[in-house]
Structures are given as structure tokens and as C-alpha cells.
Write a protein that holds these residues in place. Structure first.
Motif, short mmCIF file in Angstrom:
data_model
loop_
_atom_site.label_atom_id
_atom_site.label_comp_id
_atom_site.label_asym_id
_atom_site.label_seq_id
_atom_site.Cartn_x
_atom_site.Cartn_y
_atom_site.Cartn_z
N THR A 198 31.00 56.55 33.24
CA THR A 198 30.83 55.47 34.22
C THR A 198 31.91 54.41 34.03
N PHE A 199 32.12 54.00 32.78
CA PHE A 199 33.10 52.94 32.52
C PHE A 199 34.51 53.41 32.88
N ASP A 200 34.85 54.66 32.54
CA ASP A 200 36.18 55.19 32.86
C ASP A 200 36.41 55.22 34.37
N LYS A 201 35.34 55.58 35.11
CA LYS A 201 35.44 55.62 36.57
C LYS A 201 35.69 54.21 37.13
N LYS A 202 34.95 53.24 36.57
CA LYS A 202 35.12 51.86 37.03
C LYS A 202 36.51 51.33 36.67
N LYS A 203 36.95 51.63 35.45
CA LYS A 203 38.24 51.13 35.00
C LYS A 203 39.37 51.67 35.87
N ALA A 204 39.18 52.87 36.41
CA ALA A 204 40.21 53.49 37.24
C ALA A 204 40.22 52.93 38.67
N THR A 205 39.11 52.31 39.09
CA THR A 205 39.00 51.89 40.49
C THR A 205 38.72 50.41 40.68
N GLN A 206 38.38 49.69 39.59
CA GLN A 206 38.01 48.28 39.70
C GLN A 206 38.77 47.46 38.65
N PRO A 207 39.04 46.19 38.93
CA PRO A 207 39.78 45.34 37.98
C PRO A 207 38.87 44.79 36.88
N VAL A 208 38.38 45.67 36.01
CA VAL A 208 37.37 45.28 35.03
C VAL A 208 37.88 44.32 33.97
N THR A 209 39.19 44.23 33.78
CA THR A 209 39.73 43.32 32.76
C THR A 209 40.29 42.04 33.36
N ALA A 210 40.27 41.92 34.69
CA ALA A 210 40.81 40.72 35.35
C ALA A 210 39.76 39.62 35.42
N LYS A 211 40.20 38.41 35.77
CA LYS A 211 39.27 37.29 35.97
C LYS A 211 38.67 37.41 37.36
N THR A 212 37.45 37.94 37.44
CA THR A 212 36.76 38.11 38.72
C THR A 212 35.32 37.65 38.57
N ALA A 213 34.59 37.65 39.69
CA ALA A 213 33.16 37.37 39.67
C ALA A 213 32.40 38.59 40.18
N GLY A 214 32.97 39.78 39.92
CA GLY A 214 32.34 41.01 40.43
C GLY A 214 32.61 41.16 41.91
N CYS A 215 31.81 41.94 42.58
CA CYS A 215 31.99 42.15 44.02
C CYS A 215 31.77 40.84 44.78
N VAL A 216 32.68 40.56 45.69
CA VAL A 216 32.61 39.31 46.45
C VAL A 216 31.55 39.39 47.54
N PHE A 217 31.52 40.51 48.26
CA PHE A 217 30.59 40.67 49.38
C PHE A 217 29.59 41.80 49.10
N LYS A 218 28.40 41.65 49.67
CA LYS A 218 27.41 42.71 49.62
C LYS A 218 27.85 43.84 50.55
N GLY A 243 43.57 36.00 44.83
CA GLY A 243 43.93 37.15 45.65
C GLY A 243 42.90 38.26 45.58
N PHE A 244 42.79 39.02 46.66
CA PHE A 244 41.97 40.23 46.64
C PHE A 244 42.69 41.28 45.79
N SER A 245 41.95 41.98 44.97
CA SER A 245 42.54 42.92 44.02
C SER A 245 43.31 44.04 44.71
N GLU A 246 44.38 44.48 44.06
CA GLU A 246 45.14 45.66 44.51
C GLU A 246 44.35 46.93 44.24
N MET A 247 43.43 46.87 43.24
CA MET A 247 42.67 48.06 42.87
C MET A 247 41.46 48.28 43.77
N HIS A 248 40.80 47.18 44.16
CA HIS A 248 39.56 47.27 44.93
C HIS A 248 39.46 46.01 45.76
N ALA A 249 39.45 46.16 47.08
CA ALA A 249 39.54 45.01 47.98
C ALA A 249 38.34 44.09 47.93
#
Length: 290
Positions: A198-218, A243-249
């Protein structure tokens, strides 16, 4: 000290997005005895109260915020109590820490939550979820605190759950104090493997190490918010330090010296563009404090 009061705490230090001005006051509950003092604090502060965990789903406004915050920050080490397939943990335990406990004890059911930051209490309070599971799926009961009733247990079935939503059923201020989960027996190797996948899949598609607040919109019913934003041209869209992430909008990143004004303007532009192009209204998943 059982209840520590901090005046004008900086929201940038209290949230994973790292932006925002100052709240009016933060009450840190250091132990159970501090809850008596908290009752007086709640009565004194009135209605502008918010319980926060690690602030991993909060977008705080710039400037002075007329907010009184409450945070469980006990000085003892957060540890789990395990009885068979039941696991009881304090609300200030970090969710990744809970998953480590489940790995060691070969308990399955929460693997899809790997990669979600924040505290257990905060994750329950927003019914955090991903990859087809959420907190509700594993919660057996929750120990809540309210000024009127003090500490009490409530079965999960008697609480109100929804998509990124949790409610006690009343308007009274509450704090999640402890949570008991019911899991399924498995093995350490199997649980570890599923969490890693699960974590590997997220790391490949989401900015898990960036400064974010998780998903912005439902995710609107029948749609992926990320795909709508992507198709509307918002992947990688920047404004100042946000900015919106390059990995996941569907992730807003603080790329350095970002502000809430920039974040909110980007969200406004995205909402308008998706509505115009697809006729779909995006609603925030992130909690906006202004």
C-alpha cells in the motif's frame, strides 16, 4: 502541568501544510487530570473551539485567527493495549505507530491506511480512509470527552459515520481520548507485506514526503477529484509558493513560503474550472480555518 495554555500559537507549526497565521490560544491536555481544567477552559472560550490532532488535514488562514484550539498531548509514551484481536490506543498515538503495532501482532484490517499521517484521534474525527477502507471499518468503540459528561465510551454503531465524516450526534464540543479497534488475525509477514504494498503504491502516485494536507477535495460521487483536476489542467499549477502536485492533482503542496491566500485562490480557480468543464462541484476535504 496538566493543561498547558499557549497564546497566539502559529498554525504553520501545528499543521503539516506549514502555512497559516496565529490562533488565539492552544490548550494542550497533558494527562487525564487536565480534563477538569479543560472544562473550565471550554466554558470560558465559548463557541470558537476546535480539537486538533497533528493538523494533517488543515488549511489555516493567514493573519490572526479567532480560534481556541484543544490538543491531546500527553507526556507519557503512547502505547497500545492488546487483547486477542482487540487493540486499544490513546488518541494521540500516531496512525503510522498503530500500524507498526498491528504488524508486530499480525492483526489485519487497516493495511489500506498505510501512508496516512496524523494521530489516531484525528483520523477517527475525519473518518480517514484510502484504498477501499476507512477508520469506521475497524473501530469497535471510541472513548470521548465532553465538558458535560466527562469521559465515556460509545460503541461505533452509535456514532454517525460518513465519507470523511464523523459525528457524536450532538453539537457539543468533544475530544477523542481513546479508541478500541477490532481486527482480524493474520501473520506479521502478511500484514507487513500488505502495508508495504500500500505504501509503495502511494509513494509512486502521491507526494507523501511533501508538505501537504492530504487530498484537497472530496471525490464527488462517481468521479475521481484527482482526475477531474488533472483533466482541467491543474496538475502542477502553481501560484506563489503553493501548487497542485505534479504527482497527483488533488494534493496542494507548500513549495516554500506558501500562503493560505495562494492556496485558497488555487482551490477557487480549480473549483470554477471543474464546474465549467464537467458540471461537477468539488467540495473541500481539507478543513479550512479562517
Amino acid at each position: 502541568m496538566t493543561l498547558e495554555l499557549l497564546h497566539k500559537p502559529g498554525m504553520a507549526q501545528l499543521t503539516s501544510l506549514g502555512i497559516g497565521g496565529n490562533a488565539r490560544v492552544l490548550a494542550k491536555v497533558r494527562d487525564e487530570a487536565g480534563l477538569d481544567e479543560l472544562s473550565r477552559f471550554v466554558e470560558r472560550e465559548g463557541s470558537d473551539l476546535l480539537a486538533i490532532g497533528e493538523g494533517s488535514n488543515i488549511l489555516a488562514g493567514d493573519g490572526e485567527l479567532n480560534l481556541a484550539l484543544v490538543q491531546m498531548a500527553c507526556e507519557r509514551k503512547a502505547e497500545a493495549e492488546i487483547s486477542g484481536t482487540s487493540v486499544r490506543v490513546p488518541a494521540d498515538m500516531r496512525l503510522p505507530g498503530l500500524l507498526s503495532v498491528l504488524i508486530k501482532n499480525g492483526l489485519s484490517g487497516m493495511e489500506g491506511l498505510a501512508g496516512i499521517p496524523g494521530s489516531v484521534g484525528g483520523s477517527v474525527a475525519m473518518n480517514a480512509g484510502s484504498y477501499g477502507t476507512d477508520m469506521q471499518s475497524s473501530v469497535k468503540r471510541v472513548r470521548l470527552w465532553t465538558p458535560e459528561k466527562g469521559l465515556f465510551w460509545k460503541d461505533a454503531a452509535n456514532l454517525k459515520w460518513g465519507y470523511r465524516h464523523f459525528s457524536t450526534g450532538t453539537d457539543e464540543f468533544f475530544l477523542v481520548w481513546e479508541v478500541e479497534f477490532e481486527l482480524a488475525p493474520s501473520t506479521e509477514a502478511e500484514v507487513r507485506s500488505r502495508i508495504k504494498d500500500t505504501f509503495d503504491k502511494k509513494k509512486a502516485t502521491q507526494p507523501v514526503t511533501a508538505k501537504t494536507a492530504g487530498c484537497v477535495f472530496k471525490n464527488p460521487e462517481g468521479y475521481s477529484a484527482g482526475k477531474l483536476l488533472d483533466d482541467a489542467g491543474f496538475r502542477g499549477r502553481n501560484l506563489g509558493g503553493m501548487g497542485f502536485s505534479e504527482m497527483h492533482a488533488n494534493f496542494l503542496e507548500n513549495k516554500g513560503n506558501g500562503t493560505a491566500a495562494q492556496a485558497l485562490e488555487l482551490m477557487s480557480q480549480a473549483t470554477e474550472a471543474v464546474s465549467d468543464k464537467f458540471g461537477v462541484t468539488l467540495k473541500p476535504e481539507v478543513i479550512i480555518l479562517s
